[in-house]
Design an enzyme around this catalytic site. Structure first.
Site, PDB file in Angstrom:
ATOM      1  N   ASP A  22      -9.619  30.506  47.071  1.00  0.00           N
ATOM      2  CA  ASP A  22      -9.513  30.481  48.530  1.00  0.00           C
ATOM      3  C   ASP A  22      -8.284  29.790  49.119  1.00  0.00           C
ATOM      4  OD1 ASP A  22     -12.068  30.970  47.662  1.00  0.00           O
ATOM      5  OD2 ASP A  22     -13.001  29.365  48.802  1.00  0.00           O
ATOM      6  N   GLN A  38      -7.196  26.799  46.654  1.00  0.00           N
ATOM      7  CA  GLN A  38      -7.991  26.363  45.516  1.00  0.00           C
ATOM      8  C   GLN A  38      -7.213  26.680  44.248  1.00  0.00           C
ATOM      9  OE1 GLN A  38     -11.649  25.011  45.605  1.00  0.00           O
ATOM     10  NE2 GLN A  38     -10.149  24.286  47.082  1.00  0.00           N
ATOM     11  N   TRP A  46     -11.316  29.498  36.737  1.00  0.00           N
ATOM     12  CA  TRP A  46     -11.764  28.512  37.728  1.00  0.00           C
ATOM     13  C   TRP A  46     -12.089  27.194  37.022  1.00  0.00           C
ATOM     14  CZ3 TRP A  46     -15.882  25.382  38.862  1.00  0.00           C
ATOM     15  CH2 TRP A  46     -15.999  24.933  40.178  1.00  0.00           C
ATOM     16  N   ARG A 169     -20.886  23.137  52.322  1.00  0.00           N
ATOM     17  CA  ARG A 169     -19.444  23.098  52.024  1.00  0.00           C
ATOM     18  C   ARG A 169     -18.527  23.826  53.005  1.00  0.00           C
ATOM     19  NH1 ARG A 169     -21.855  26.026  47.828  1.00  0.00           N
ATOM     20  NH2 ARG A 169     -21.343  28.253  47.753  1.00  0.00           N
ATOM     21  N   ASP A 170     -17.245  23.729  52.659  1.00  0.00           N
ATOM     22  CA  ASP A 170     -16.147  24.507  53.228  1.00  0.00           C
ATOM     23  C   ASP A 170     -15.867  24.223  54.705  1.00  0.00           C
ATOM     24  OD1 ASP A 170     -16.204  25.547  50.693  1.00  0.00           O
ATOM     25  OD2 ASP A 170     -17.103  27.462  51.260  1.00  0.00           O
ATOM     26  N   GLU A 222     -20.205  31.404  52.733  1.00  0.00           N
ATOM     27  CA  GLU A 222     -19.181  30.426  52.375  1.00  0.00           C
ATOM     28  C   GLU A 222     -17.980  30.563  53.322  1.00  0.00           C
ATOM     29  OE1 GLU A 222     -19.614  30.190  47.553  1.00  0.00           O
ATOM     30  OE2 GLU A 222     -18.324  31.776  48.290  1.00  0.00           O
TER      31      GLU A 222
HETATM   32  C1  FRU Z   1     -15.635  30.393  47.695  1.00  0.00           C
HETATM   33  C2  FRU Z   1     -15.930  29.055  47.057  1.00  0.00           C
HETATM   34  C3  FRU Z   1     -16.118  28.015  48.113  1.00  0.00           C
HETATM   35  C4  FRU Z   1     -15.849  26.755  47.361  1.00  0.00           C
HETATM   36  C5  FRU Z   1     -14.699  27.181  46.490  1.00  0.00           C
HETATM   37  C6  FRU Z   1     -14.612  26.436  45.201  1.00  0.00           C
HETATM   38  O1  FRU Z   1     -14.725  31.206  47.084  1.00  0.00           O
HETATM   39  O2  FRU Z   1     -17.067  29.190  46.244  1.00  0.00           O
HETATM   40  O3  FRU Z   1     -17.390  28.064  48.733  1.00  0.00           O
HETATM   41  O4  FRU Z   1     -15.515  25.697  48.206  1.00  0.00           O
HETATM   42  O5  FRU Z   1     -14.876  28.558  46.251  1.00  0.00           O
HETATM   43  O6  FRU Z   1     -13.446  26.743  44.512  1.00  0.00           O
END
Ligand code: FRU
Length: 522
Positions: A22, A38, A46, A169-170, A222
């Site tokens: 993201d 990210q 990831w 989150r977010d 999200e």
């Molecule tokens: C969405 C997500 C977010 C989270 C991030 C973690 O793509 O799952 O909700 O903050 O990626 O990398």
């Protein structure tokens, strides 16, 4: 920079190496567009979630900067990851982080704690807890200091949602001029709810309201984004927009991630969606993009009021970690200028590439028009690997002599065994992208698919498509930008052929213009 590896996007941002997801904190400040994202500093999958950083003066040519927020304890003992969030310039120094007249940039993000621990702030967090924290920079985003004295600034989801501490989150934070307050929107991901918070100083937050569930509620909610814009032709009528990601639970015909939006009003406390923006019983949704590869879209803070530019992650959690690129994974969408338009009492979103982004479009064009494109296949000169297409043609109701579908084929091998089709189905009135034979589709069984989106002719009875092809992606904007469809493709480098295909009959009054796209990395 050597951005010439197979599939390397030429005019989309991708990090030199490693995993990206993201966009996390788009901020325009002092003539610079910041793009945080990210990022895994240690691998192509990831993990170790940190905030990568890139800057640009024109949203096209990017320079990668040092990692802005490196996962705490990286590489051997990660105790805090920096998940998705947003950033603002605290020009009035409401936070008090500014010293000697320096304006602090403040990032608000989700702290994800892989292990339970006692924090320097005296707060205790549990394993896998997600809380909201802040950090600041006094050197225009180059280096960041986490606010350890008080982090996390929003520790737990509010009552009665305490149990959701792993799905909270977010934060998207922005300045709300009318109430002179900071507003932050977070998700309760599994409950399909947004929480709206307000603050005077970015440090102390109080809950203002909640929103949802509405419309699409597959998977989790999200990455919320909230913004205000005027309606075209009604400059005094401004509307608020919420954009959010669903995973899995994207538009019909897709698997995995998707993005929806809501239009409404916001008074500093509550977001009230327009009735026309809500579908009863979660039967439908306002899809921001009808393709598989447009997620976590978020907008720039710091632009003049009403000027909205969004960037999305051009990938999908369904197969994101398996796409056949190396030594990086994932790219961002073309930065898109958003606007609002009233159509039959309903306000809808339009998307166009942001103006300054066009600096990378070559002037040299291939232009052609046809009174009628005959049934079957019409070869075109090879447009190469990265180009932009403007294609329009008359809509019609099908009969014996008129086509059932019309498509432009791109990134095709010389034998057309490999090809990606972008076209229109005159019967269903749908735009489509067919990537079933687009190249490497082997890494995920859902990848080889055909995607579609409803698209009507304009007042002039013509169908208009604007198509952006790069070494591993296709973005299609239909009409005035009311429909968007984004899909990755992984064709061979020498698949550069193109043709028109008019199925079962002719297509009338076809106008085509193709511009080559330059590399933004030279
Ligand atoms: C969405 C997500 C977010 C989270 C991030 C973690 O793509 O799952 O909700 O903050 O990626 O990398």
């Amino acid at each position: 920079l050597n951005y010439t590896e197979p599939y390397r996007p030429q005019y989309h941002f991708s990090p030199a190496e490693n995993w990206m997801n993201d966009p996390s904190g788009l901020l325009y400040y002092n003539g610079t567009y910041h793009l945080f994202f990210q990022y895994n500093p240690g691998g192509i999958e990831w993990g170790n979630m940190s905030w990568g950083h890139a800057t640009s003066r024109d949203l096209t040519h990017w320079e990668e900067r040092p990692v802005a927020l490196l996962a705490r304890g990286y590489p051997n003992n990660v105790t805090e990851m920096y998940f998705t969030g947003s950033a603002v310039a605290d020009v009035n120094n409401t936070s008090g982080f500014g010293v000697e007249g320096k304006i602090p940039l403040v990032a608000m993000y989700t702290s994800m704690y892989p292990v339970s621990q006692d924090l320097p702030s005296g707060k205790h967090v549990r394993t896998e807890q997600q809380s909201q924290s802040i950090a600041y920079s006094l050197d225009e985003g180059e280096t960041w200091t986490t606010y350890d004295a008080e982090n996390p600034v929003i520790e737990n989801p509010p009552s009665p949602y305490e149990a959701e501490f792993e799905n909270f989150r977010d934060p998207f934070v922005f300045w709300h001029d009318d109430t002179q307050k900071w507003i932050a929107v977070t998700t309760l991901a599994s409950l399909h709810k947004l929480l709206i918070w307000s603050s005077d100083n970015l440090k102390e937050w109080s809950l203002a309201s909640e929103f949802g569930p509405y419309n699409a509620v597959g998977g989790v909610w999200e990455c919320p984004n909230m913004l205000q814009m005027p309606i075209k032709g009604h400059p005094s009528a401004k509307k608020w927009v919420i954009v959010l990601g669903l995973n899995p639970g994207g538009p019909p015909g897709t698997v995995g991630s998707g993005t929806q939006y809501f239009i409404g009003d916001f008074n500093g406390t509550t977001f009230k969606a327009d009735p026309a923006s809500i579908y009863p019983d979660n039967k439908s949704a306002n899809w921001m993009d009808w393709g598989p590869d447009f997620y976590a879209a978020t907008s720039y803070n710091g632009l003049p009021s009403g000027d909205v530019v969004q960037i999305a992650w051009m990938n999908n959690w369904q197969y994101g970690v398996m796409i056949p690129t190396s030594p990086w994974r994932s790219a961002m969408s073309v930065p898109r200028q958003l606007s609002l338009k009233m159509v039959d009492e309903k306000v809808i979103l339009l998307q166009q590439p942001q103006r300054s982004w066009r600096s990378v479009v070559n002037n040299q064009t291939l232009k052609h028009s046809w009174k009628s494109v005959s049934k079957g296949s019409t070869r075109l000169d090879s447009p190469g690997e990265a180009f932009k297409i403007d294609l329009s043609f008359s809509d019609h109701d099908c009969n014996d002599s008129l086509a059932s579908t019309f498509a432009i084929v791109v990134r095709a091998s010389s034998d057309f065994e490999q090809e990606t089709l972008i076209g229109y189905n005159f019967t269903s009135k749908e735009l489509f992208v067919d990537r079933r034979n687009s190249g490497d589709v082997s890494f995920d069984k859902t990848f080889a698919s055909l995607y579609h989106a409803p698209l009507s002719a304009g007042a002039d009875k013509r169908i208009k498509l604007h198509i952006f092809v790069d070494w591993s992606s296709v973005e299609v904007l239909g009409g005035q930008g009311e429909v968007s469809l984004t899909a990755q493709i992984f064709p061979e480098g020498n698949s550069t052929e193109a043709r028109l295909v008019s199925m079962d009959g002719v297509t009338q009054d076809v106008r085509l213009q193709i511009n080559g796209m330059g590399s933004a990395w030279q």
